[in-house]
Design a protein around this motif. Structure first.
Motif, PDB file in Angstrom:
ATOM      1  N   ILE A 160      -3.649  -4.625   9.551  1.00 19.14           N
ATOM      2  CA  ILE A 160      -2.928  -3.504  10.174  1.00 19.14           C
ATOM      3  C   ILE A 160      -1.746  -3.079   9.299  1.00 19.14           C
ATOM      4  CG2 ILE A 160      -1.510  -2.867  12.166  1.00 19.14           C
ATOM      5  CD1 ILE A 160      -3.314  -4.589  13.891  1.00 19.14           C
ATOM      6  N   ALA A 161      -1.055  -4.077   8.715  1.00 21.83           N
ATOM      7  CA  ALA A 161       0.082  -3.752   7.836  1.00 21.83           C
ATOM      8  C   ALA A 161      -0.377  -2.905   6.649  1.00 21.83           C
ATOM      9  CB  ALA A 161       0.743  -5.041   7.349  1.00 21.83           C
ATOM     10  N   GLN A 162      -1.593  -3.195   6.152  1.00 20.87           N
ATOM     11  CA  GLN A 162      -2.111  -2.419   5.033  1.00 20.87           C
ATOM     12  C   GLN A 162      -2.317  -0.952   5.430  1.00 20.87           C
ATOM     13  OE1 GLN A 162      -2.931  -3.714   1.626  1.00 20.87           O
ATOM     14  NE2 GLN A 162      -2.498  -1.523   1.550  1.00 20.87           N
ATOM     15  N   ILE A 163      -2.765  -0.727   6.681  1.00 17.16           N
ATOM     16  CA  ILE A 163      -2.905   0.644   7.179  1.00 17.16           C
ATOM     17  C   ILE A 163      -1.534   1.328   7.192  1.00 17.16           C
ATOM     18  CG2 ILE A 163      -3.606   2.072   9.142  1.00 17.16           C
ATOM     19  CD1 ILE A 163      -5.504  -0.177   9.980  1.00 17.16           C
ATOM     20  N   ALA A 164      -0.512   0.578   7.645  1.00 20.91           N
ATOM     21  CA  ALA A 164       0.850   1.137   7.693  1.00 20.91           C
ATOM     22  C   ALA A 164       1.371   1.435   6.292  1.00 20.91           C
ATOM     23  CB  ALA A 164       1.773   0.159   8.414  1.00 20.91           C
ATOM     24  N   ILE A 165       1.131   0.505   5.359  1.00 24.51           N
ATOM     25  CA  ILE A 165       1.590   0.709   3.976  1.00 24.51           C
ATOM     26  C   ILE A 165       0.928   1.940   3.369  1.00 24.51           C
ATOM     27  CG2 ILE A 165       1.386  -0.260   1.638  1.00 24.51           C
ATOM     28  CD1 ILE A 165       1.884  -3.020   2.915  1.00 24.51           C
ATOM     29  N   ASP A 166      -0.334   2.148   3.724  1.00 23.00           N
ATOM     30  CA  ASP A 166      -1.066   3.320   3.214  1.00 23.00           C
ATOM     31  C   ASP A 166      -0.712   4.598   3.972  1.00 23.00           C
ATOM     32  OD1 ASP A 166      -2.306   1.634   1.451  1.00 23.00           O
ATOM     33  OD2 ASP A 166      -4.095   1.352   2.681  1.00 23.00           O
ATOM     34  N   LYS A 167       0.183   4.460   4.992  1.00 17.13           N
ATOM     35  CA  LYS A 167       0.619   5.604   5.808  1.00 17.13           C
ATOM     36  C   LYS A 167      -0.554   6.339   6.442  1.00 17.13           C
ATOM     37  CE  LYS A 167       5.094   5.360   5.612  1.00 17.13           C
ATOM     38  NZ  LYS A 167       5.869   5.092   6.852  1.00 17.13           N
ATOM     39  N   GLN A 168      -1.495   5.556   6.960  1.00 18.87           N
ATOM     40  CA  GLN A 168      -2.659   6.125   7.623  1.00 18.87           C
ATOM     41  C   GLN A 168      -2.482   6.009   9.138  1.00 18.87           C
ATOM     42  OE1 GLN A 168      -6.124   4.067   6.214  1.00 18.87           O
ATOM     43  NE2 GLN A 168      -5.861   4.732   4.091  1.00 18.87           N
ATOM     44  N   PRO A 170      -3.534   4.931  12.849  1.00 15.78           N
ATOM     45  CA  PRO A 170      -2.474   5.289  13.805  1.00 15.78           C
ATOM     46  C   PRO A 170      -1.145   4.586  13.528  1.00 15.78           C
ATOM     47  CG  PRO A 170      -3.841   3.576  14.733  1.00 15.78           C
ATOM     48  CD  PRO A 170      -4.380   3.835  13.350  1.00 15.78           C
ATOM     49  N   TYR A 171      -0.916   4.101  12.289  1.00 14.05           N
ATOM     50  CA  TYR A 171       0.307   3.349  11.999  1.00 14.05           C
ATOM     51  C   TYR A 171       1.200   4.060  10.977  1.00 14.05           C
ATOM     52  CZ  TYR A 171      -1.927  -0.375  14.595  1.00 14.05           C
ATOM     53  OH  TYR A 171      -2.525  -1.114  15.593  1.00 14.05           O
ATOM     54  N   GLU A 172       1.080   5.397  10.919  1.00 12.72           N
ATOM     55  CA  GLU A 172       1.890   6.135   9.961  1.00 12.72           C
ATOM     56  C   GLU A 172       3.369   6.158  10.351  1.00 12.72           C
ATOM     57  OE1 GLU A 172       0.005   7.335  12.176  1.00 12.72           O
ATOM     58  OE2 GLU A 172       0.929   9.067  13.143  1.00 12.72           O
ATOM     59  N   TRP A 173       3.697   5.742  11.599  1.00 12.60           N
ATOM     60  CA  TRP A 173       5.079   5.730  12.080  1.00 12.60           C
ATOM     61  C   TRP A 173       5.893   4.548  11.550  1.00 12.60           C
ATOM     62  CZ3 TRP A 173       5.959   1.160  14.511  1.00 12.60           C
ATOM     63  CH2 TRP A 173       4.838   0.474  15.013  1.00 12.60           C
ATOM     64  N   VAL A 174       5.246   3.601  10.908  1.00 17.42           N
ATOM     65  CA  VAL A 174       5.925   2.364  10.500  1.00 17.42           C
ATOM     66  C   VAL A 174       6.839   2.601   9.288  1.00 17.42           C
ATOM     67  CG1 VAL A 174       5.599   0.010   9.631  1.00 17.42           C
ATOM     68  CG2 VAL A 174       4.054   0.919  11.391  1.00 17.42           C
ATOM     69  N   ASP A 175       8.134   2.351   9.476  1.00 14.97           N
ATOM     70  CA  ASP A 175       9.092   2.385   8.365  1.00 14.97           C
ATOM     71  C   ASP A 175       9.450   0.980   7.894  1.00 14.97           C
ATOM     72  OD1 ASP A 175       9.276   5.161   8.443  1.00 14.97           O
ATOM     73  OD2 ASP A 175      10.835   5.108   9.989  1.00 14.97           O
ATOM     74  N   LYS A 203       4.218  -5.174  -3.205  1.00 16.52           N
ATOM     75  CA  LYS A 203       4.689  -4.624  -4.480  1.00 16.52           C
ATOM     76  C   LYS A 203       3.856  -3.439  -4.955  1.00 16.52           C
ATOM     77  CE  LYS A 203       4.449  -8.392  -6.797  1.00 16.52           C
ATOM     78  NZ  LYS A 203       4.491  -9.351  -7.933  1.00 16.52           N
ATOM     79  N   SER A 204       2.847  -3.049  -4.201  1.00 18.09           N
ATOM     80  CA  SER A 204       2.006  -1.933  -4.650  1.00 18.09           C
ATOM     81  C   SER A 204       2.847  -0.667  -4.810  1.00 18.09           C
ATOM     82  CB  SER A 204       0.876  -1.690  -3.645  1.00 18.09           C
ATOM     83  OG  SER A 204       1.397  -1.285  -2.396  1.00 18.09           O
ATOM     84  N   ASP A 205       2.542   0.114  -5.822  1.00 16.83           N
ATOM     85  CA  ASP A 205       3.341   1.302  -6.139  1.00 16.83           C
ATOM     86  C   ASP A 205       3.384   2.300  -4.993  1.00 16.83           C
ATOM     87  OD1 ASP A 205       3.847   0.250  -8.614  1.00 16.83           O
ATOM     88  OD2 ASP A 205       2.156   1.296  -9.583  1.00 16.83           O
ATOM     89  N   SER A 206       2.333   2.315  -4.197  1.00 19.48           N
ATOM     90  CA  SER A 206       2.265   3.311  -3.127  1.00 19.48           C
ATOM     91  C   SER A 206       3.039   2.885  -1.879  1.00 19.48           C
ATOM     92  CB  SER A 206       0.796   3.552  -2.741  1.00 19.48           C
ATOM     93  OG  SER A 206       0.199   2.346  -2.300  1.00 19.48           O
ATOM     94  N   ASN A 207       3.526   1.656  -1.840  1.00 19.92           N
ATOM     95  CA  ASN A 207       4.181   1.150  -0.633  1.00 19.92           C
ATOM     96  C   ASN A 207       5.581   1.743  -0.470  1.00 19.92           C
ATOM     97  OD1 ASN A 207       5.041  -0.272   1.587  1.00 19.92           O
ATOM     98  ND2 ASN A 207       5.480  -2.149   0.430  1.00 19.92           N
TER      99      ASN A 207
END
Length: 367
Positions: A160-168, A170-175, A203-207
């Motif tokens: 689920i955290a990976q979904i948030a990191i990818d800003k997808q 239903p977890y795009e709200w995660v800051d 550490k991924s560049d997109s995070n």
């Protein structure tokens, strides 16, 4: 080695401090009982008070693990499965999200059992392939071990955290990700594996998601320090009689053994010795004896000239150690015991040559 110590009145204030620092990565080392789980909750609640946002933090802590519990089928002993509390917002909108496909490659790094998540029925069923006489057989509805269960829940969160990191959705709200002690029940190899994998995805560049990690596990903290490097804010949080204090730390100065020795030294200097300190001293001597290859902790005690039998002090530690003294109802030592305790401790410090700078406590700074 001493750095500035900052007094802080509450965990709520410390949660504010972390947010105001605006660092991408914050690592907090704290011993058990300091309030790490409460800190994670305070941090999450702060995210609900922001204007224009319902929440901003996806967190993993003891509450997250409690969202999973076993149905052991005590009557039939065959249909075992892991319940999941799908009424929690943690599982929001996971129906049809192919969450199993996200969890499976993460889990494969640790274990080889299979699973099937059914969000609609709020359960996870486990199975395992084994080879019998050259043939593959599936063992259905197995109960996995406690360590395997903890890893599975952790992998569920990471998916689920990976979904948030990818800003997808239903977890795009995660800051923020807030992770509190995810490695209980794990051996050292898996602790390192979990920390390494976590560091890699953070550490991924997109995070763009900020992360706070609190732990009491020195190896986990150490590996994360190495993974996240100098960009992480590394703090040692402690509680005391006036509230809490924190200071910057490196990847190792919080080593439990050294910290306990520091606390014993401080108790002697402040004349605040209680009977349970004999128990703590025995613990230190046990670890020192193991490290130096002795058969007994008493081998680490220096015998004074007034101890003709050479056993007086070890007997005292033994007797006081088995007194069943409570940390919550401390009894102050009598003066004679204080003197003996201080002698044993000072001899131990001198014999094993601790760095004297460890015992120079810096002045606290009020915040």
């Amino acid at each position: 080695m001493a750095t500035e110590v900052h007094n802080i009145e509450s965990l709520e204030a410390f949660a504010n401090n972390i947010r105001e620092s605006n660092k991408k990565f914050t690592l907090v080392y704290a011993y058990n009982g300091t309030g790490k789980t409460r800190l994670s909750t305070e941090f999450k609640e702060k995210g609900k008070q922001l204007e224009g946002k319902d929440r901003d933090t996806l967190y993993f802590n003891a509450f997250t693990e409690d969202l999973f519990w076993w149905n052991n089928d005590l009557d039939g002993d065959s249909e075992r499965y892991l319940n999941i509390n799908t009424s929690s917002k943690f599982f929001d909108d996971l129906v049809g999200s192919s969450i199993d496909d996200r969890i499976r490659p993460i889990l494969r790094q640790f274990f080889d059992f299979n699973f099937r998540t059914n969000i609609e029925e709020s359960k996870v069923v486990f199975s395992k392939e084994i080879i019998v006489d050259g043939n593959s057989i599936t063992l259905p509805n197995i109960k996995i071990s406690r360590g395997e269960e903890r890893i599975f829940i952790w992998c569920f969160f990471i998916a689920i955290a990976q979904i948030a990191i990818d800003k997808q959705e239903p977890y795009e709200w995660v800051d923020y990700l807030y992770i509190d002690d995810p490695i209980s029940s794990l051996d050292d190899i898996n602790v390192i594996a979990v920390a390494h994998y976590l560091g890699r995805i953070l550490k991924s560049d997109s995070n763009k998601v900020k992360t706070v990690i609190s732990t009491h596990h020195s190896l986990f903290f150490n590996v994360l320090c190495n993974e996240l490097g100098s960009g992480a804010r590394k703090l040692l949080l402690r509680n005391d009689s006036d509230g809490y204090n924190y200071k910057w730390t490196s990847d190792t100065p919080f080593i439990y053994h050294i910290s306990v020795v520091q606390q014993l030294d401080k108790s002697i200097k402040e004349d605040k010795l209680y009977t349970y300190h004999f128990n703590i001293l025995r613990n230190v001597l046990e670890k020192a004896a193991n490290f130096h290859g002795f058969n007994s902790w008493s081998d680490c005690i220096i015998v004074n000239d007034d101890d003709e039998e050479g056993t007086l002090r070890s007997r005292m530690i033994n007797v006081m150690n088995h007194g069943g003294y409570s940390l919550f109802e401390p009894t102050e030592m009598v003066e004679q015991n204080k003197r003996t305790f201080a002698e044993i401790f000072e001899n131990f410090k001198t014999n094993y040559k601790f760095n004297n700078e460890l015992f120079n406590e810096p002045q606290a700074i009020e915040e």
